[in-house]
Write a protein that holds these residues in place. Structure first.
Motif, mmCIF file in Angstrom:
data_model
loop_
_atom_site.group_PDB
_atom_site.id
_atom_site.type_symbol
_atom_site.label_atom_id
_atom_site.label_comp_id
_atom_site.label_asym_id
_atom_site.label_seq_id
_atom_site.Cartn_x
_atom_site.Cartn_y
_atom_site.Cartn_z
ATOM 1 N N PHE A 109 -4.250 0.070 -12.875
ATOM 2 C CA PHE A 109 -3.809 1.199 -12.055
ATOM 3 C C PHE A 109 -3.556 0.701 -10.640
ATOM 4 O O PHE A 109 -4.470 0.196 -9.982
ATOM 5 C CB PHE A 109 -4.884 2.297 -12.006
ATOM 6 C CG PHE A 109 -4.953 3.167 -13.235
ATOM 7 C CD1 PHE A 109 -4.086 2.968 -14.301
ATOM 8 C CD2 PHE A 109 -5.896 4.190 -13.322
ATOM 9 C CE1 PHE A 109 -4.152 3.766 -15.445
ATOM 10 C CE2 PHE A 109 -5.970 4.997 -14.461
ATOM 11 C CZ PHE A 109 -5.103 4.785 -15.521
ATOM 12 N N ASP A 110 -2.335 0.854 -10.185
ATOM 13 C CA ASP A 110 -1.999 0.548 -8.798
ATOM 14 C C ASP A 110 -2.166 1.850 -8.006
ATOM 15 O O ASP A 110 -1.278 2.692 -7.977
ATOM 16 C CB ASP A 110 -0.555 0.029 -8.723
ATOM 17 C CG ASP A 110 -0.098 -0.203 -7.290
ATOM 18 O OD1 ASP A 110 -0.847 0.133 -6.346
ATOM 19 O OD2 ASP A 110 1.029 -0.707 -7.114
ATOM 20 N N GLU A 111 -3.333 1.997 -7.389
ATOM 21 C CA GLU A 111 -3.631 3.209 -6.609
ATOM 22 C C GLU A 111 -3.466 2.948 -5.105
ATOM 23 O O GLU A 111 -4.113 3.587 -4.283
ATOM 24 C CB GLU A 111 -5.042 3.737 -6.922
ATOM 25 C CG GLU A 111 -5.201 4.251 -8.348
ATOM 26 C CD GLU A 111 -5.816 5.670 -8.421
ATOM 27 O OE1 GLU A 111 -5.755 6.418 -7.433
ATOM 28 O OE2 GLU A 111 -6.349 5.997 -9.504
ATOM 29 N N GLY A 169 -1.298 -4.406 0.129
ATOM 30 C CA GLY A 169 -1.157 -3.840 -1.207
ATOM 31 C C GLY A 169 -0.431 -4.779 -2.163
ATOM 32 O O GLY A 169 -0.843 -4.951 -3.316
ATOM 33 N N SER A 170 0.644 -5.401 -1.669
ATOM 34 C CA SER A 170 1.411 -6.312 -2.537
ATOM 35 C C SER A 170 0.530 -7.457 -3.027
ATOM 36 O O SER A 170 0.583 -7.838 -4.205
ATOM 37 C CB SER A 170 2.614 -6.889 -1.780
ATOM 38 O OG SER A 170 3.460 -5.862 -1.331
ATOM 39 N N VAL A 171 -0.254 -8.013 -2.118
ATOM 40 C CA VAL A 171 -1.126 -9.122 -2.517
ATOM 41 C C VAL A 171 -2.226 -8.618 -3.454
ATOM 42 O O VAL A 171 -2.590 -9.297 -4.421
ATOM 43 C CB VAL A 171 -1.717 -9.849 -1.286
ATOM 44 C CG1 VAL A 171 -2.660 -10.969 -1.723
ATOM 45 C CG2 VAL A 171 -0.604 -10.413 -0.417
ATOM 46 N N GLY A 216 -5.172 0.121 -1.403
ATOM 47 C CA GLY A 216 -4.620 -0.415 -0.150
ATOM 48 C C GLY A 216 -4.330 0.746 0.780
ATOM 49 O O GLY A 216 -5.068 1.730 0.794
ATOM 50 N N LYS A 217 -3.219 0.670 1.505
ATOM 51 C CA LYS A 217 -2.784 1.739 2.397
ATOM 52 C C LYS A 217 -3.929 2.527 3.050
ATOM 53 O O LYS A 217 -4.494 2.074 4.030
ATOM 54 C CB LYS A 217 -1.800 2.648 1.652
ATOM 55 C CG LYS A 217 -0.452 1.943 1.427
ATOM 56 C CD LYS A 217 0.678 2.888 1.062
ATOM 57 C CE LYS A 217 2.029 2.225 1.166
ATOM 58 N NZ LYS A 217 2.550 1.684 -0.107
ATOM 59 N N ALA A 218 -4.302 3.694 2.509
ATOM 60 C CA ALA A 218 -5.313 4.544 3.160
ATOM 61 C C ALA A 218 -6.711 3.930 3.172
ATOM 62 O O ALA A 218 -7.596 4.431 3.865
ATOM 63 C CB ALA A 218 -5.360 5.914 2.480
HETATM 64 C C1 LIG Z 1 2.943 0.360 -0.586
HETATM 65 C C2 LIG Z 1 2.629 0.029 -1.995
HETATM 66 C C3 LIG Z 1 2.375 -1.296 -2.380
HETATM 67 C C4 LIG Z 1 2.509 -2.462 -1.431
HETATM 68 O O1 LIG Z 1 1.591 -2.423 -0.402
HETATM 69 P P1 LIG Z 1 1.854 -3.267 0.950
HETATM 70 O O2 LIG Z 1 0.604 -3.082 1.739
HETATM 71 O O3 LIG Z 1 3.052 -2.663 1.589
HETATM 72 O O4 LIG Z 1 2.079 -4.678 0.536
HETATM 73 C C5 LIG Z 1 2.020 -1.529 -3.694
HETATM 74 N N1 LIG Z 1 1.911 -0.519 -4.584
HETATM 75 C C6 LIG Z 1 2.150 0.754 -4.244
HETATM 76 C C7 LIG Z 1 1.987 1.830 -5.266
HETATM 77 C C8 LIG Z 1 2.531 1.081 -2.937
HETATM 78 O O5 LIG Z 1 2.790 2.347 -2.615
#
Ligand SMILES: *Cc1c(COP(=O)(O)O)cnc(C)c1O
Length: 416
Positions: free
Chosen positions: A236-238, A102-104, A265-267
């Protein structure tokens, strides 16, 4: 201690719970204890653990090939997932750039925003606007658009912070009138600073790691219009809100708006592998077209488009669609509203619910000391931080287990 743990003071002796096996929504510890996972392993394992269909997708792809570089080579899982993501995300997001976390994915979005303007000969638009309490990841530029001082204290003197606005007020249900003041603040900010602003980045509707603050879709609508007027990109950071967490497939869907850039990312990979996707509109994508490489986006994580990650993501989206997950999430939300939202206690500052997110904010973080140990005793995995105890369960959690998770949270206050 050889292993260095996340967000930990390694000098402190801290109990960690060794997991031996995980299945469905349950974690099985080495001592045989069974825990209901109320956190989805940092909000990722939306289908629970050891899911037969996801396992099968993983193995099938591994038997074919686990990885090939996306530089010069191509493969079906990456192409098919891109196609699928374009289909299910807000209309107009037509292009997908993969990365490994997600960070990347956020870094990619921020770099794209700056270079989009550079490619038009504009080197003035290099700063970002973000919201207070935002969290966008732990890498440097992601920290710069984030506002959680706990994560950033040692780096305060090296971060080049841009501009920040108050988190919109009034919660998810605030009306356009109620967020009028926040929108006015945004407009004033854009008016004054648009010449140096590349983009406005937000976690739409729910700021997760920064304290689970929720705000209104009306604000997103206004932000969309104002960013358009002032020629500032909207990101939008989803990473946390994507794939159903807020009750719709994407938080953007509550507002019916399309950002210029969106990060997932994540899910995305259902808790199996790290991966992320940064989507853009054709306007952004086309801004990188040209003769030579000077306008190209020169970025390429080694593991971008990893076939295992893509195959799992495709299967995960399949499950969401075929097994009507939005209905499951609706039921989780209903249960939170019935059983968690009414919680009142002198130590509770607020309870917030949206989709498959339930949060209790206490008045003082000391009031949650010992909570994790207590919850484990009770057979539930929950990990509060700061003033927040929250649950973001796997969407497949049975009603009984969900009720148990909620009662472990509310009983903590009853016994105080
Ligand atoms: C967790 C998160 C990130 C970072 O994702 P990673 O996979 O941990 O690098 C970025 N934005 C949001 C909104 C997050 O919840």
């Amino acid at each position: 201690m050889k292993l260095w743990y996340p967000y930990s003071q390694m000098a402190n002796k801290m109990s960690r719970y060794p997991v031996q096996k995980a299945e469905g929504v349950h974690l099985y510890l080495k001592d045989g204890k069974k825990l209901i996972d109320g956190v989805s392993s940092w909000w990722a394992t939306i289908h629970g653990y050891n899911h037969p269909a996801l396992n099968e997708a993983l193995v099938k792809q591994a038997e074919n090939f686990s990885h090939v570089m996306l530089g010069g080579l191509d493969h079906q899982p990456a192409l098919q997932l891109a196609e699928k993501l374009v289909q299910i995300t807000p209309a107009g997001l037509n292009h997908v750039f993969y990365s490994d976390s997600g960070s990347v994915g956020v870094e990619v979005a921020l770099k794209m925003a700056i270079q989009f303007w550079v490619n038009q000969g504009n080197k003035q638009k290099v700063k970002f606007l973000a919201l207070k309490n935002a969290y966008h990841g732990d890498t440097f530029k992601a920290m710069e658009v984030g506002d959680d001082s706990d994560f950033q204290i040692p780096f305060g003197h090296v971060l080049h912070k841009g501009f920040f606005l108050s988190t919109p007020s009034g919660g998810f249900s605030a009306t356009e009138d109620e967020v009028e003041g926040d929108i006015a603040e945004l407009e004033q900010m854009l008016q004054r600073n648009h010449r140096e602003l590349a983009a406005f980045i937000v976690e739409p509707l729910v700021q997760c790691a920064g304290g689970f603050k929720m705000y209104s879709p009306a604000y997103l609508k206004a932000a969309r219009a104002l960013c358009h007027t002032y020629d500032v990109l909207l990101i939008f950071d989803e990473v946390a809100t994507g794939f159903g967490r807020t009750g719709k497939l994407f938080a953007a869907d509550h507002a019916g708006v399309t950002p210029d850039i969106m990060v997932l990312g994540k899910a995305l990979t259902a808790g199996y592998l790290g991966h992320a996707a940064t989507l853009t509109t054709s306007r952004i994508f086309d801004g990188f077209l040209g003769e030579g490489y000077d306008k190209a986006f020169m970025h390429g994580p080694t593991f971008m488009g990893n076939p295992l990650a893509c195959a799992i993501a495709l299967k995960s989206i399949n499950l969401i669609e075929e097994e009507n997950y939005l209905k499951k999430i609706e039921q989780i939300e209903r249960t939170f509203r019935e059983r968690l939202a009414p919680l009142q206690h002198e130590k509770v500052h607020a309870v917030r619910v949206l989709g498959a997110i339930g949060v209790v904010e206490v008045k003082d973080s000391k009031q949650l000391e010992g909570f994790t140990e207590y919850a484990v005793q009770e057979g539930v995995w929950l990990r509060p931080f700061g003033k927040y105890v929250y649950t973001m369960p796997p969407y497949v959690m049975e009603q009984d287990d969900l009720v148990k998770v909620i009662s472990v949270i509310s009983n903590w206050f009853k016994k105080q």
